[in-house]
Write an enzyme that holds these catalytic residues in place. Structure first.
Site, mmCIF file in Angstrom:
data_model
loop_
_atom_site.group_PDB
_atom_site.id
_atom_site.type_symbol
_atom_site.label_atom_id
_atom_site.label_comp_id
_atom_site.label_asym_id
_atom_site.label_seq_id
_atom_site.Cartn_x
_atom_site.Cartn_y
_atom_site.Cartn_z
ATOM 1 N N GLU A 1 24.679 7.465 -37.797
ATOM 2 C CA GLU A 1 23.877 6.707 -36.825
ATOM 3 C C GLU A 1 22.904 5.751 -37.501
ATOM 4 O O GLU A 1 22.540 4.725 -36.932
ATOM 5 C CB GLU A 1 23.127 7.660 -35.897
ATOM 6 C CG GLU A 1 24.034 8.430 -34.933
ATOM 7 C CD GLU A 1 24.569 9.733 -35.539
ATOM 8 O OE1 GLU A 1 24.443 9.924 -36.768
ATOM 9 O OE2 GLU A 1 25.102 10.548 -34.763
ATOM 10 N N PHE B 1 20.466 23.199 -27.161
ATOM 11 C CA PHE B 1 21.321 22.681 -28.223
ATOM 12 C C PHE B 1 21.214 21.161 -28.333
ATOM 13 O O PHE B 1 21.322 20.452 -27.337
ATOM 14 C CB PHE B 1 22.778 23.087 -27.948
ATOM 15 C CG PHE B 1 23.744 22.535 -28.965
ATOM 16 C CD1 PHE B 1 23.699 22.938 -30.288
ATOM 17 C CD2 PHE B 1 24.695 21.594 -28.597
ATOM 18 C CE1 PHE B 1 24.576 22.424 -31.225
ATOM 19 C CE2 PHE B 1 25.581 21.071 -29.522
ATOM 20 C CZ PHE B 1 25.513 21.493 -30.845
ATOM 21 N N GLN B 2 21.021 20.681 -29.527
ATOM 22 C CA GLN B 2 20.868 19.256 -29.825
ATOM 23 C C GLN B 2 19.761 18.598 -29.018
ATOM 24 O O GLN B 2 19.862 17.436 -28.636
ATOM 25 C CB GLN B 2 22.199 18.503 -29.652
ATOM 26 C CG GLN B 2 23.217 18.884 -30.730
ATOM 27 C CD GLN B 2 24.395 17.948 -30.820
ATOM 28 O OE1 GLN B 2 24.803 17.361 -29.829
ATOM 29 N NE2 GLN B 2 24.965 17.812 -32.010
ATOM 30 N N LYS C 1 21.465 13.669 -19.756
ATOM 31 C CA LYS C 1 22.865 13.690 -19.355
ATOM 32 C C LYS C 1 23.032 13.787 -17.837
ATOM 33 O O LYS C 1 23.943 13.186 -17.263
ATOM 34 C CB LYS C 1 23.581 14.853 -20.047
ATOM 35 C CG LYS C 1 25.099 14.753 -19.993
ATOM 36 C CD LYS C 1 25.738 15.772 -20.912
ATOM 37 C CE LYS C 1 27.259 15.600 -20.947
ATOM 38 N NZ LYS C 1 27.887 16.587 -21.840
ATOM 39 N N MET D 1 14.036 -0.122 -60.085
ATOM 40 C CA MET D 1 12.650 -0.480 -59.783
ATOM 41 C C MET D 1 11.718 0.694 -60.071
ATOM 42 O O MET D 1 10.621 0.517 -60.616
ATOM 43 C CB MET D 1 12.531 -0.927 -58.321
ATOM 44 C CG MET D 1 11.211 -1.573 -57.986
ATOM 45 S SD MET D 1 10.937 -3.099 -58.925
ATOM 46 C CE MET D 1 11.452 -4.339 -57.751
#
Lengths: 91, 549
Positions: free
Chosen positions: B47, B109-110, B159, B462
């Site tokens: 993502e 969940f999630q 949802k 760097m």
């Protein structure tokens, strides 16, 4: 120096957190918070006392004014005007 | 129609053509709705790649980038990309699936509070609790993301709201509000400062590209004759080969650009924000100068440096109303040009190994006018800024504010999808590429003709440079001599690749990179000891530049 900010806020999900989070993230300490949404207009009114050793309260006011839920911000105990011409410290 | 279908229809109504994302449980209704839509969905492999690709798309096209992910880890993986867009004022709408509202707050969940997690790095955010709010929220999200100083807006979609039936329809986009302009009194005060200046400098910032004010800026610069310095994000506001362009200022800027600012008696800041990488130690920055600060964002004025005059509003309109300096700037310009010529970089480094600055310069000389550079973060990012020819700021995509390693490849993907006819080159390093190496699969999936130039010094260059200079050479966790074989990595993703090890191979390598059909990766081995010069040490004034010994 301690400053008092008075805010009118559109009551929206997260609005109070957004305001408090911004104040602390921008380097100010909150020493008092009042929030009231019990009036007939159902608008949220907040008063914040904030202190910072070095940061500009005018800049904080403008940062709060940018939040979409914030309708307006008043700076109560100050006589500064954020857009007046100021001599640069470095000059 | 259900909420998810309404979201997709509203995105189409906003003119969205490309969406970057990754499906998952809570956002499945939206992915189902994509079946029947005209939106082109680009599947990333993480993502973070989706969010950074949406960012690159927005930077390269000027349109709002759109990304989506599911709840929980899908949302948290977007966060770096959202923060990147916030730090560089990039218009973005991020849509996250959320668990159903009865489950919210139950540690289901999630489930994570992505609305809360992203609050410090969004311009605004919405939690959609009512399907009837979808048309208003989508309309507002796109308006907020793009107006004034742009930024990312998050929409969290539970949802149950996504599957709820509704009779609502997308709202039509209204007319754009008229751009705000500074008042005439402020313009007059600025004009007076310009009249009284002897050594003015235009300090160009990323806001010029964001505001679509490149043409207005060039007209003002050329009419006034004032020397121009630029921040990293403003490179190309005036072409870097333009005679009035003195250089990038700041930590890795040119001595001439920093000296111009240090000696200036008037600094005209155009859409910049006095970032610490540009100013060095703030109380030593432009010590002789009065400041005119132009910006769309009132909160930037006098945040770090007190402005003598603030010109708030649309940059193009402001520049068009600002009179050119009625002063003779020629002697001052000549002094700046002289200093610029005296500190021109040399490209005749000893040895037979590839000298990265020279290769980058040759690359931009060989490429056509339609080149878009997407940079990663590190030494190579600074070498691009110092040595490449950049003709427009929207052709140089770089993570300036957040400094996100892993930005380059996803940004190149977004830029290529937004500009199918342009040549997109991703400049990356062996540290940065591994941060989002999975996006090679995205490049291959859509056969995007992205050219990847991987400068490999087998270390985090760097960080290694800073450890050598500022931590007594005590190197800590910077050696990457166990890197994978990058040619085989690319080939395993279906992308042809080749290795470059010697300087005499560079011309042929550039030719092969630019003229291979489809995607290709050039793995270039460079000197692990090479540093970026000059350098203003952290916390020091820009007058304190370190040069190569």
């Amino acid at each position: 120096m301690k400053h008092t900010l008075k805010l009118s806020v559109q009551p929206a999900e997260g609005a109070i957190l957004r305001i408090i989070g911004l104040v602390e993230r921008r380097g100010f300490n909150l020493v008092r918070i009042d929030a009231d949404r019990s009036g007939a207009d159902e608008q949220l009114y907040m008063e914040l006392d904030v202190v910072s050793p070095s940061r500009s309260i005018d800049v904080l006011k403008r940062q709060l004014e940018k939040l979409y839920d914030v309708i307006n911000v008043l700076l109560l105990n100050t006589n500064s005007d954020q857009f007046e011409i100021k001599e640069s410290k470095a000059c | 129609m259900n909420g998810a279908q309404l979201i997709v229809a509203a995105l189409e109504e906003e003119g969205v053509e490309v969406v970057f994302g990754y499906p998952g449980g809570a956002i499945m209704p939206v992915y189902d709705a994509l079946h029947d839509s005209g939106l082109r969905h680009i599947l990333s492999r993480h993502e973070q790649g989706s969010a950074l690709a949406a960012d690159g798309y927005a930077r390269a096209t000027g349109r709002t980038g759109v990304c989506m992910a599911t709840s929980g880890p899908g949302g948290t993986n977007l966060v770096t990309g959202i923060a990147n867009a916030y730090a560089d004022s990039v218009p973005m709408v991020a849509i996250t699936g959320q668990v159903a509202t009865p489950l919210m707050g139950t540690d289901s969940f999630q489930e994570v509070d992505i609305f809360g997690i992203t609050m410090p790095v969004v311009k605004h955010s919405f939690l959609l609790r009512d399907v009837a709010d979808i048309p208003r929220v989508i309309r507002e999200a796109f308006r907020i993301a793009s107006e004034g100083r742009p930024g990312p807006v998050l929409i969290d979609l539970p949802k149950d709201v996504a599957v709820a039936e509704t009779d609502a329809h997308p709202l039509l986009a209204g007319p754009q509000p008229a751009p705000k302009l500074p008042d005439a009194a402020a313009i007059s005060r600025a004009a007076e400062l310009l009249r009284n200046a002897e050594r003015p400098v235009l300090y160009a910032g990323g806001g010029i590209a964001i505001a679509g004010a490149v043409d207005a800026f060039r007209r003002y610069a050329e009419t006034s004759g004032i020397p121009v310095v630029a921040t990293l994000k403003a490179l190309g506001a005036l072409p870097t080969r333009h005679e009035q362009f003195i250089g990038m200022l700041g930590m890795h800027g040119t001595r001439a650009a920093n000296n111009a600012v240090q000696n200036a008696d008037l600094l005209v800041c155009v859409g910049a924000r006095f970032d610490d990488r540009a100013t060095g130690r703030l109380d030593g920055f432009a010590p002789l100068a009065k400041v005119i600060h132009m910006d769309a964002d009132p909160a930037e004025v006098s945040k770090l440096r007190v402005a003598d005059v603030a010109l708030l509003g649309d940059l193009s309109g402001t520049l068009e109303r600002l009179p050119a300096a009625e002063i003779d700037v020629d002697p001052w310009m000549a002094q700046c040009e002289r200093e610029r010529e005296e500190c021109r970089p040399r490209y005749d480094a000893p040895g037979e190994g590839v000298y990265a600055p020279a290769m980058l310069r040759e690359l931009t000389e060989a490429a056509g006018d339609d080149l878009v550079l997407a940079c990663d973060v590190g030494q190579h990012q600074m070498w691009v800024a110092q040595h490449c020819h950049i003709d427009r700021p929207d052709r140089h995509l770089t993570s300036g504010g957040l400094g996100t390693m892993g930005f380059g490849m996803p940004a190149a993907i977004g830029a290529q999808l937004g500009n199918p006819d342009k040549q997109v080159v991703c400049i990356t390093g062996d540290g940065s590429i591994m941060m989002n190496v999975q996006e090679l699969a995205t490049i291959n999936r859509y056969r995007l003709p992205i050219k990847i130039l991987l400068l490999d010094n087998s270390c985090l260059g760097m960080v290694r440079q800073w450890q050598d200079l500022f931590f007594d050479g005590r190197r800590s966790e910077v050696e990457l001599d166990d890197n994978p074989d990058f040619v085989r990595v690319a080939e395993s993703f279906g992308i042809p690749a080749f290795c470059v090890e010697r300087r005499d191979e560079v011309p042929a390598a550039i030719d092969r990179l630019l003229n291979t059909e489809g995607p290709v990766l050039a793995h270039v081995r460079i000197d692990p000891q090479a540093n970026v010069w000059p350098l203003v040490p952290p916390g020091k004034s820009n007058s304190t530049m370190m040069e190569e010994a």
